[in-house]
Scaffold this active site. Structure first.
Site, PDB file in Angstrom:
ATOM      1  N   LYS A 260       0.853  -1.209   0.000  1.00 35.90           N
ATOM      2  CA  LYS A 260       0.000   0.000   0.000  1.00 35.90           C
ATOM      3  C   LYS A 260       0.887   1.258   0.000  1.00 35.90           C
ATOM      4  O   LYS A 260       0.642   2.192  -0.769  1.00 35.90           O
ATOM      5  CB  LYS A 260      -0.933   0.003   1.212  1.00 35.90           C
ATOM      6  CG  LYS A 260      -1.760   1.282   1.337  1.00 35.90           C
ATOM      7  CD  LYS A 260      -2.890   1.127   2.332  1.00 35.90           C
ATOM      8  CE  LYS A 260      -3.547   2.423   2.750  1.00 35.90           C
ATOM      9  NZ  LYS A 260      -3.884   3.381   1.720  1.00 35.90           N
TER      10      LYS A 260
ATOM     11  N   HIS B  68      -9.423  35.365  17.411  1.00 39.03           N
ATOM     12  CA  HIS B  68      -8.432  34.652  18.226  1.00 39.03           C
ATOM     13  C   HIS B  68      -9.184  33.928  19.317  1.00 39.03           C
ATOM     14  O   HIS B  68      -9.592  34.523  20.307  1.00 39.03           O
ATOM     15  CB  HIS B  68      -7.402  35.624  18.816  1.00 39.03           C
ATOM     16  CG  HIS B  68      -6.536  36.213  17.765  1.00 39.03           C
ATOM     17  ND1 HIS B  68      -5.457  35.541  17.230  1.00 39.03           N
ATOM     18  CD2 HIS B  68      -6.617  37.376  17.094  1.00 39.03           C
ATOM     19  CE1 HIS B  68      -4.901  36.277  16.287  1.00 39.03           C
ATOM     20  NE2 HIS B  68      -5.591  37.396  16.182  1.00 39.03           N
TER      21      HIS B  68
ATOM     22  N   HIS C 249      -7.909  16.479  23.227  1.00 35.64           N
ATOM     23  CA  HIS C 249      -8.526  16.385  21.901  1.00 35.64           C
ATOM     24  C   HIS C 249      -9.556  15.265  22.017  1.00 35.64           C
ATOM     25  O   HIS C 249      -9.264  14.100  21.774  1.00 35.64           O
ATOM     26  CB  HIS C 249      -7.486  16.070  20.822  1.00 35.64           C
ATOM     27  CG  HIS C 249      -8.111  15.734  19.498  1.00 35.64           C
ATOM     28  ND1 HIS C 249      -8.874  16.620  18.779  1.00 35.64           N
ATOM     29  CD2 HIS C 249      -8.110  14.589  18.767  1.00 35.64           C
ATOM     30  CE1 HIS C 249      -9.310  16.047  17.680  1.00 35.64           C
ATOM     31  NE2 HIS C 249      -8.866  14.806  17.644  1.00 35.64           N
TER      32      HIS C 249
ATOM     33  N   ARG D 279     -11.852  24.697  13.605  1.00 32.42           N
ATOM     34  CA  ARG D 279     -13.311  24.524  13.476  1.00 32.42           C
ATOM     35  C   ARG D 279     -14.032  25.626  14.250  1.00 32.42           C
ATOM     36  O   ARG D 279     -15.016  26.203  13.789  1.00 32.42           O
ATOM     37  CB  ARG D 279     -13.738  23.160  14.031  1.00 32.42           C
ATOM     38  CG  ARG D 279     -13.405  21.994  13.113  1.00 32.42           C
ATOM     39  CD  ARG D 279     -13.705  20.656  13.782  1.00 32.42           C
ATOM     40  NE  ARG D 279     -13.373  19.532  12.907  1.00 32.42           N
ATOM     41  CZ  ARG D 279     -12.986  18.332  13.334  1.00 32.42           C
ATOM     42  NH1 ARG D 279     -12.854  18.086  14.626  1.00 32.42           N
ATOM     43  NH2 ARG D 279     -12.719  17.376  12.480  1.00 32.42           N
TER      44      ARG D 279
ATOM     45  N   ASN E 261      -5.260   8.678  17.589  1.00 34.21           N
ATOM     46  CA  ASN E 261      -6.103   8.826  18.786  1.00 34.21           C
ATOM     47  C   ASN E 261      -5.993   7.629  19.723  1.00 34.21           C
ATOM     48  O   ASN E 261      -5.688   6.534  19.247  1.00 34.21           O
ATOM     49  CB  ASN E 261      -7.562   8.976  18.350  1.00 34.21           C
ATOM     50  CG  ASN E 261      -7.870  10.401  17.924  1.00 34.21           C
ATOM     51  OD1 ASN E 261      -7.455  11.353  18.558  1.00 34.21           O
ATOM     52  ND2 ASN E 261      -8.608  10.536  16.829  1.00 34.21           N
ATOM     53  N   PRO E 262      -6.253   7.779  21.005  1.00 43.30           N
ATOM     54  CA  PRO E 262      -6.581   9.032  21.682  1.00 43.30           C
ATOM     55  C   PRO E 262      -5.349   9.935  21.742  1.00 43.30           C
ATOM     56  O   PRO E 262      -4.338   9.567  22.348  1.00 43.30           O
ATOM     57  CB  PRO E 262      -7.030   8.587  23.082  1.00 43.30           C
ATOM     58  CG  PRO E 262      -6.417   7.230  23.279  1.00 43.30           C
ATOM     59  CD  PRO E 262      -6.253   6.624  21.933  1.00 43.30           C
TER      60      PRO E 262
ATOM     61  N   GLY F  35      -2.520   3.238  13.123  1.00 39.44           N
ATOM     62  CA  GLY F  35      -3.353   2.709  14.193  1.00 39.44           C
ATOM     63  C   GLY F  35      -4.812   2.697  13.829  1.00 39.44           C
ATOM     64  O   GLY F  35      -5.195   3.120  12.736  1.00 39.44           O
TER      65      GLY F  35
ATOM     66  N   ASP G 117      -9.555  21.467  16.128  1.00 35.00           N
ATOM     67  CA  ASP G 117     -10.769  21.901  16.842  1.00 35.00           C
ATOM     68  C   ASP G 117     -10.809  23.434  16.913  1.00 35.00           C
ATOM     69  O   ASP G 117     -11.874  24.040  16.801  1.00 35.00           O
ATOM     70  CB  ASP G 117     -10.777  21.325  18.266  1.00 35.00           C
ATOM     71  CG  ASP G 117     -10.402  19.857  18.269  1.00 35.00           C
ATOM     72  OD1 ASP G 117     -11.282  19.011  18.390  1.00 35.00           O
ATOM     73  OD2 ASP G 117      -9.200  19.560  18.116  1.00 35.00           O
TER      74      ASP G 117
HETATM   75  P1  NAD Z   1      -6.625   4.074   8.613  1.00 34.63           P
HETATM   76  O1  NAD Z   1      -7.130   2.751   9.076  1.00 34.63           O
HETATM   77  O2  NAD Z   1      -7.110   4.619   7.327  1.00 34.63           O
HETATM   78  O3  NAD Z   1      -5.024   4.014   8.529  1.00 34.63           O
HETATM   79  C1  NAD Z   1      -4.216   3.471   9.514  1.00 34.63           C
HETATM   80  C2  NAD Z   1      -2.949   2.991   8.825  1.00 34.63           C
HETATM   81  O4  NAD Z   1      -2.037   2.553   9.845  1.00 34.63           O
HETATM   82  C3  NAD Z   1      -3.179   1.809   7.876  1.00 34.63           C
HETATM   83  O5  NAD Z   1      -2.643   2.077   6.605  1.00 34.63           O
HETATM   84  C4  NAD Z   1      -2.449   0.650   8.571  1.00 34.63           C
HETATM   85  O6  NAD Z   1      -1.915  -0.301   7.668  1.00 34.63           O
HETATM   86  C5  NAD Z   1      -1.351   1.418   9.317  1.00 34.63           C
HETATM   87  N1  NAD Z   1      -0.758   0.654  10.421  1.00 34.63           N
HETATM   88  C6  NAD Z   1      -1.409  -0.079  11.363  1.00 34.63           C
HETATM   89  N2  NAD Z   1      -0.514  -0.643  12.206  1.00 34.63           N
HETATM   90  C7  NAD Z   1       0.710  -0.241  11.788  1.00 34.63           C
HETATM   91  C8  NAD Z   1       2.035  -0.492  12.247  1.00 34.63           C
HETATM   92  N3  NAD Z   1       2.278  -1.264  13.317  1.00 34.63           N
HETATM   93  N4  NAD Z   1       3.043   0.077  11.580  1.00 34.63           N
HETATM   94  C9  NAD Z   1       2.831   0.869  10.507  1.00 34.63           C
HETATM   95  N5  NAD Z   1       1.601   1.123  10.005  1.00 34.63           N
HETATM   96  C10 NAD Z   1       0.555   0.578  10.649  1.00 34.63           C
HETATM   97  O7  NAD Z   1      -6.910   5.090   9.806  1.00 34.63           O
HETATM   98  P2  NAD Z   1      -6.969   6.673   9.676  1.00 34.63           P
HETATM   99  O8  NAD Z   1      -8.354   7.086   9.333  1.00 34.63           O
HETATM  100  O9  NAD Z   1      -5.840   7.132   8.828  1.00 34.63           O
HETATM  101  O10 NAD Z   1      -6.741   7.104  11.206  1.00 34.63           O
HETATM  102  C11 NAD Z   1      -5.472   6.950  11.816  1.00 34.63           C
HETATM  103  C12 NAD Z   1      -5.507   7.499  13.231  1.00 34.63           C
HETATM  104  O11 NAD Z   1      -5.671   8.925  13.195  1.00 34.63           O
HETATM  105  C13 NAD Z   1      -6.690   6.969  14.070  1.00 34.63           C
HETATM  106  O12 NAD Z   1      -6.253   6.707  15.383  1.00 34.63           O
HETATM  107  C14 NAD Z   1      -7.678   8.119  14.061  1.00 34.63           C
HETATM  108  O13 NAD Z   1      -8.561   8.103  15.163  1.00 34.63           O
HETATM  109  C15 NAD Z   1      -6.715   9.299  14.113  1.00 34.63           C
HETATM  110  N6  NAD Z   1      -7.271  10.605  13.723  1.00 34.63           N
HETATM  111  C16 NAD Z   1      -6.822  11.682  14.403  1.00 34.63           C
HETATM  112  C17 NAD Z   1      -7.293  12.950  14.104  1.00 34.63           C
HETATM  113  C18 NAD Z   1      -6.783  14.128  14.896  1.00 34.63           C
HETATM  114  O14 NAD Z   1      -7.401  15.204  14.886  1.00 34.63           O
HETATM  115  N7  NAD Z   1      -5.660  14.001  15.572  1.00 34.63           N
HETATM  116  C19 NAD Z   1      -8.240  13.123  13.085  1.00 34.63           C
HETATM  117  C20 NAD Z   1      -8.666  11.992  12.386  1.00 34.63           C
HETATM  118  C21 NAD Z   1      -8.184  10.735  12.726  1.00 34.63           C
END
Ligand code: NAD
Length: 302
Positions: A39, A168, A175, A151, A120-121, A79, A148
């Site tokens: 991928k 501001h 989060h 937004r 997250n978290p 994750g 946030d």
């Molecule tokens: P996703 O499932 O589309 O992508 C996760 C990716 O991680 C996949 O490609 C998977 O193969 C990879 N992965 C899993 N385990 C791995 C490992 N050990 N080593 C390397 N790669 C690995 O998920 P997503 O929608 O991209 O979300 C990812 C994270 O971001 C989630 O925890 C989500 O909640 C978080 N998120 C955070 C915010 C924020 O504001 N901080 C916003 C949206 C999503």
């Protein structure tokens, strides 16, 4: 020019990568790492085509952890994502295991740059990165409540028909569900926001900020574009040595946790977290948010 490594090439990682590649960003190298190597290879090839439309020349490839040696920023977006009905906190132990495997590999390299966390978290994953990497706290940053806060400014702008650039106002704390708006510090133009917004409007805006990710997940299964641009903005603030104030998730020594507060960012990461004068109600909200983060940390099976 700088090198970025993205670990986790899912929706968030690739929205960030796309945003880096199509906007004016001071990067010369972008490396994609994913547990699914095929991928990552496909994403790198696809992105390469997009990059030809940018006048900056960027080298893009799928790589492995040896590419971390000379990286300026490693952004971890790997994750599990929330499913419908799940909170961000529900992801903790699955994503702890993912981070343990990733940071163990990065610890074997010469990486000495800045960690930027999106998974997250969020505040707890940033804390986990700090603990597992043994990096100084100023070099570990989470995306925090930056998105946030964006937004929030958008919603206030729409409510009052004011350009968000002239607002501001910040969302601070976790989060997540306990984040809140210190309205006593919110400024529109040169005046306090509370001069223009009544309590009902403030409550509605907070509700919309807190629930917007759930709303999007219910409709399309994930959120990605906002966080992608937000991570690019944080990256530019760091690489540009900008001293920009952003509500990233930064280390708080008093509580030994990370959470979103207005923070000055420069090339070393966190330069300084700003003190906010809060009223009693806001102090109580912050204490509750800190307790939520501590409670999630206590659930980690280290
Ligand atoms: P996703 O499932 O589309 O992508 C996760 C990716 O991680 C996949 O490609 C998977 O193969 C990879 N992965 C899993 N385990 C791995 C490992 N050990 N080593 C390397 N790669 C690995 O998920 P997503 O929608 O991209 O979300 C990812 C994270 O971001 C989630 O925890 C989500 O909640 C978080 N998120 C955070 C915010 C924020 O504001 N901080 C916003 C949206 C999503």
């Amino acid at each position: 020019m700088s090198k970025i490594v993205i670990v986790g090439c899912g929706n968030v990682g690739m929205s960030y990568a796309y945003s880096l590649v199509v906007t004016k960003c001071k990067i010369s190298e972008l490396v994609l790492i994913d547990i699914n190597k095929v991928k990552a290879e496909g994403e790198a090839l696809d992105l390469l085509h997009a990059s030809t439309y940018n006048s900056n020349r960027i080298s893009i490839k799928a790589g492995d952890y040896s590419d971390c040696d000379d990286a300026d920023i490693i952004c971890i977006c790997a994750g599990r994502n929330q499913e419908i009905g799940e909170t961000r906190r529900d992801l903790i132990n699955k994503n702890y295991e993912v981070f343990k495997s990733i940071i163990t590999e990065i610890n074997k390299t010469k990486f000495n740059g800045i960690y930027l966390i999106a998974t997250n978290p969020l505040d707890v994953m940033t804390y986990i990165t700090y603990k597992l990497s043994n990096f100084p706290a100023h070099k570990v940053i989470g995306s925090g409540t930056v998105l946030d806060s964006a937004r929030l400014r958008g919603l206030i702008g729409a409510e009052l028909e004011v350009n968000p650039q002239n607002i501001h106002a910040y969302v601070i704390g976790e989060h997540g569900d306990s984040e809140f708006i210190p309205w006593s510090n919110a400024i529109i133009g040169l005046n306090k926001a509370k001069l223009y917004l009544d309590d009902d409007q403030c409550s509605r805006i907070l509700y919309n900020v807190r629930t917007s990710a759930y709303d999007i997940i219910n409709k399309k299964g994930n959120t990605c574009y906002g966080i992608g641009v937000c991570l690019t903005d944080i990256t530019n603030a760091i690489l540009g040595d900008s001293n920009k104030i952003m509500t990233v998730s930064a280390y708080n020594k008093e509580h030994d946790i990370f959470f979103g507060m207005p923070t000055i960012l420069n090339k070393d990461g966190v330069k300084k977290t700003l003190f906010l004068e809060l009223n009693q109600q806001e102090k109580d909200f912050l204490s509750q948010s800190i307790e939520c983060i501590k409670n999630t940390i206590s659930q980690i099976k280290w």
